[in-house]
Design a protein around this motif. Sequence first.
Motif, PDB file in Angstrom:
ATOM      1  N   ARG A 126      28.558  58.156 -63.546  1.00 24.81           N
ATOM      2  CA  ARG A 126      27.958  57.631 -62.069  1.00 24.81           C
ATOM      3  C   ARG A 126      28.213  58.532 -61.056  1.00 24.81           C
ATOM      4  O   ARG A 126      28.985  59.307 -60.852  1.00 24.81           O
ATOM      5  CB  ARG A 126      29.116  56.545 -62.079  1.00 24.81           C
ATOM      6  CG  ARG A 126      28.850  55.312 -62.797  1.00 24.81           C
ATOM      7  CD  ARG A 126      29.693  54.177 -62.521  1.00 24.81           C
ATOM      8  NE  ARG A 126      31.109  54.056 -62.718  1.00 24.81           N
ATOM      9  CZ  ARG A 126      31.612  54.138 -64.023  1.00 24.81           C
ATOM     10  NH1 ARG A 126      31.214  55.099 -64.688  1.00 24.81           N
ATOM     11  NH2 ARG A 126      32.894  53.878 -64.118  1.00 24.81           N
ATOM     12  N   VAL A 127      26.927  58.493 -60.460  1.00 23.19           N
ATOM     13  CA  VAL A 127      26.958  59.246 -59.184  1.00 23.19           C
ATOM     14  C   VAL A 127      26.527  58.144 -58.206  1.00 23.19           C
ATOM     15  O   VAL A 127      25.709  57.346 -58.220  1.00 23.19           O
ATOM     16  CB  VAL A 127      25.498  60.206 -59.189  1.00 23.19           C
ATOM     17  CG1 VAL A 127      25.261  60.892 -57.947  1.00 23.19           C
ATOM     18  CG2 VAL A 127      25.386  61.012 -60.458  1.00 23.19           C
ATOM     19  N   GLY A 128      27.379  58.245 -56.878  1.00 24.21           N
ATOM     20  CA  GLY A 128      27.385  57.293 -55.962  1.00 24.21           C
ATOM     21  C   GLY A 128      26.025  57.089 -55.116  1.00 24.21           C
ATOM     22  O   GLY A 128      25.413  56.262 -55.215  1.00 24.21           O
ATOM     23  N   TRP A 138      22.824  59.933 -52.650  1.00 23.25           N
ATOM     24  CA  TRP A 138      22.133  61.118 -52.899  1.00 23.25           C
ATOM     25  C   TRP A 138      23.132  62.372 -52.362  1.00 23.25           C
ATOM     26  O   TRP A 138      23.030  63.604 -52.892  1.00 23.25           O
ATOM     27  CB  TRP A 138      20.962  61.111 -52.167  1.00 23.25           C
ATOM     28  CG  TRP A 138      20.719  60.907 -50.601  1.00 23.25           C
ATOM     29  CD1 TRP A 138      20.978  59.755 -49.797  1.00 23.25           C
ATOM     30  CD2 TRP A 138      21.044  62.063 -49.678  1.00 23.25           C
ATOM     31  NE1 TRP A 138      21.132  60.113 -48.496  1.00 23.25           N
ATOM     32  CE2 TRP A 138      20.949  61.392 -48.461  1.00 23.25           C
ATOM     33  CE3 TRP A 138      20.947  63.557 -49.807  1.00 23.25           C
ATOM     34  CZ2 TRP A 138      21.264  62.035 -47.244  1.00 23.25           C
ATOM     35  CZ3 TRP A 138      20.877  64.216 -48.568  1.00 23.25           C
ATOM     36  CH2 TRP A 138      21.241  63.533 -47.041  1.00 23.25           C
ATOM     37  N   GLN A 139      23.949  62.057 -51.546  1.00 23.51           N
ATOM     38  CA  GLN A 139      25.012  63.066 -50.699  1.00 23.51           C
ATOM     39  C   GLN A 139      25.923  63.508 -51.844  1.00 23.51           C
ATOM     40  O   GLN A 139      26.168  64.617 -52.001  1.00 23.51           O
ATOM     41  CB  GLN A 139      25.630  62.460 -49.403  1.00 23.51           C
ATOM     42  CG  GLN A 139      24.947  62.303 -48.562  1.00 23.51           C
ATOM     43  CD  GLN A 139      24.485  61.055 -48.144  1.00 23.51           C
ATOM     44  OE1 GLN A 139      24.602  60.009 -49.290  1.00 23.51           O
ATOM     45  NE2 GLN A 139      24.040  60.522 -46.879  1.00 23.51           N
ATOM     46  N   ALA A 140      26.364  62.555 -52.703  1.00 24.86           N
ATOM     47  CA  ALA A 140      27.253  62.814 -53.887  1.00 24.86           C
ATOM     48  C   ALA A 140      26.609  63.519 -54.933  1.00 24.86           C
ATOM     49  O   ALA A 140      27.105  64.512 -55.662  1.00 24.86           O
ATOM     50  CB  ALA A 140      27.762  61.427 -54.540  1.00 24.86           C
ATOM     51  N   LEU A 141      25.098  63.319 -55.134  1.00 25.09           N
ATOM     52  CA  LEU A 141      24.283  63.992 -56.227  1.00 25.09           C
ATOM     53  C   LEU A 141      24.245  65.601 -55.694  1.00 25.09           C
ATOM     54  O   LEU A 141      24.321  66.400 -56.552  1.00 25.09           O
ATOM     55  CB  LEU A 141      22.964  63.408 -56.259  1.00 25.09           C
ATOM     56  CG  LEU A 141      21.863  64.301 -57.099  1.00 25.09           C
ATOM     57  CD1 LEU A 141      22.406  64.156 -58.585  1.00 25.09           C
ATOM     58  CD2 LEU A 141      20.636  63.556 -57.020  1.00 25.09           C
ATOM     59  N   LEU A 142      24.189  65.829 -54.515  1.00 23.75           N
ATOM     60  CA  LEU A 142      23.913  67.223 -53.962  1.00 23.75           C
ATOM     61  C   LEU A 142      25.267  67.992 -54.258  1.00 23.75           C
ATOM     62  O   LEU A 142      25.096  68.940 -54.484  1.00 23.75           O
ATOM     63  CB  LEU A 142      23.417  67.184 -52.540  1.00 23.75           C
ATOM     64  CG  LEU A 142      22.047  66.812 -52.185  1.00 23.75           C
ATOM     65  CD1 LEU A 142      21.644  66.702 -50.732  1.00 23.75           C
ATOM     66  CD2 LEU A 142      20.892  67.523 -53.105  1.00 23.75           C
ATOM     67  N   VAL A 143      26.246  67.286 -53.680  1.00 26.50           N
ATOM     68  CA  VAL A 143      27.624  68.023 -53.688  1.00 26.50           C
ATOM     69  C   VAL A 143      28.067  68.080 -55.327  1.00 26.50           C
ATOM     70  O   VAL A 143      28.720  69.116 -55.679  1.00 26.50           O
ATOM     71  CB  VAL A 143      28.788  67.013 -53.102  1.00 26.50           C
ATOM     72  CG1 VAL A 143      29.923  67.789 -53.207  1.00 26.50           C
ATOM     73  CG2 VAL A 143      28.487  66.955 -51.633  1.00 26.50           C
ATOM     74  N   THR A 144      27.605  67.215 -56.066  1.00 28.32           N
ATOM     75  CA  THR A 144      27.889  67.301 -57.538  1.00 28.32           C
ATOM     76  C   THR A 144      27.276  68.227 -58.242  1.00 28.32           C
ATOM     77  O   THR A 144      27.689  69.075 -58.871  1.00 28.32           O
ATOM     78  CB  THR A 144      27.766  65.771 -58.272  1.00 28.32           C
ATOM     79  OG1 THR A 144      28.542  64.902 -57.693  1.00 28.32           O
ATOM     80  CG2 THR A 144      27.935  66.039 -59.662  1.00 28.32           C
ATOM     81  N   VAL A 195      34.357  63.229 -54.010  1.00 25.39           N
ATOM     82  CA  VAL A 195      32.893  63.072 -54.072  1.00 25.39           C
ATOM     83  C   VAL A 195      32.729  61.819 -55.003  1.00 25.39           C
ATOM     84  O   VAL A 195      33.496  61.769 -56.132  1.00 25.39           O
ATOM     85  CB  VAL A 195      32.255  64.155 -54.655  1.00 25.39           C
ATOM     86  CG1 VAL A 195      30.818  63.923 -54.812  1.00 25.39           C
ATOM     87  CG2 VAL A 195      32.619  65.368 -53.904  1.00 25.39           C
ATOM     88  N   ASN A 196      31.871  61.032 -54.909  1.00 26.62           N
ATOM     89  CA  ASN A 196      31.625  59.850 -55.700  1.00 26.62           C
ATOM     90  C   ASN A 196      30.722  60.066 -57.047  1.00 26.62           C
ATOM     91  O   ASN A 196      29.524  59.808 -57.002  1.00 26.62           O
ATOM     92  CB  ASN A 196      30.694  58.852 -54.875  1.00 26.62           C
ATOM     93  CG  ASN A 196      31.273  57.246 -55.600  1.00 26.62           C
ATOM     94  OD1 ASN A 196      31.518  56.998 -56.651  1.00 26.62           O
ATOM     95  ND2 ASN A 196      30.354  56.389 -54.953  1.00 26.62           N
ATOM     96  N   PHE A 197      31.430  60.744 -57.938  1.00 28.80           N
ATOM     97  CA  PHE A 197      31.016  61.099 -59.270  1.00 28.80           C
ATOM     98  C   PHE A 197      31.886  61.183 -60.406  1.00 28.80           C
ATOM     99  O   PHE A 197      33.103  61.543 -59.913  1.00 28.80           O
ATOM    100  CB  PHE A 197      30.443  62.742 -59.144  1.00 28.80           C
ATOM    101  CG  PHE A 197      30.029  63.242 -60.417  1.00 28.80           C
ATOM    102  CD1 PHE A 197      28.661  62.566 -61.091  1.00 28.80           C
ATOM    103  CD2 PHE A 197      30.507  63.875 -61.141  1.00 28.80           C
ATOM    104  CE1 PHE A 197      28.082  63.140 -62.217  1.00 28.80           C
ATOM    105  CE2 PHE A 197      30.125  64.331 -62.457  1.00 28.80           C
ATOM    106  CZ  PHE A 197      28.938  63.819 -62.943  1.00 28.80           C
ATOM    107  N   SER A 198      31.745  60.275 -61.212  1.00 26.62           N
ATOM    108  CA  SER A 198      32.562  60.275 -62.360  1.00 26.62           C
ATOM    109  C   SER A 198      31.896  60.253 -63.779  1.00 26.62           C
ATOM    110  O   SER A 198      31.080  59.896 -63.955  1.00 26.62           O
ATOM    111  CB  SER A 198      33.396  58.868 -62.176  1.00 26.62           C
ATOM    112  OG  SER A 198      32.616  57.789 -62.365  1.00 26.62           O
TER     113      SER A 198
END
Length: 145
Positions: free
Chosen positions: A49-51, A53-59, A110-113
Amino acid sequence: MSGGSYRWWVSWEWPPRHRDEWSLESLALRFVVSAIGILLADQWVRGVRVGDWQALLVTTAIFAIVHTFVRPLLFWVTCPLQVLTLGLFTLLLNAAMLALTAWAAGQLEVNFSVDGFWAAFLGALLISVTGLVLTSLARRRQAPL
């Protein structure tokens, strides 16, 4: 010797580089391809799970750092297992790198799990296949005619 091989032989560059792998264009391509792979894993793999687009960039940035610094070290340490399994251990190593990315993202809030081994395994497999396909298409497009 032909002229081309002679020039290669007398050059000071070893091994000869056909493309600049560390160019800004190459790094940007790798970043975009990784982001697309992570986004596809978010869409298609249950447990990744990616929260937003900001979380996608940081991830993607964390993923790039992990793949640049940690993965080569672990690949070297696990070299006997790589040889013994004819390279299939790479799949487990990629799953571990995705799980490490999720752990680091959690530490940075960061909203990634990634939930569990199978989610990490399938997500890493999808990211790898996406990277293979997209980079081969991009390189084919850049090849001189």
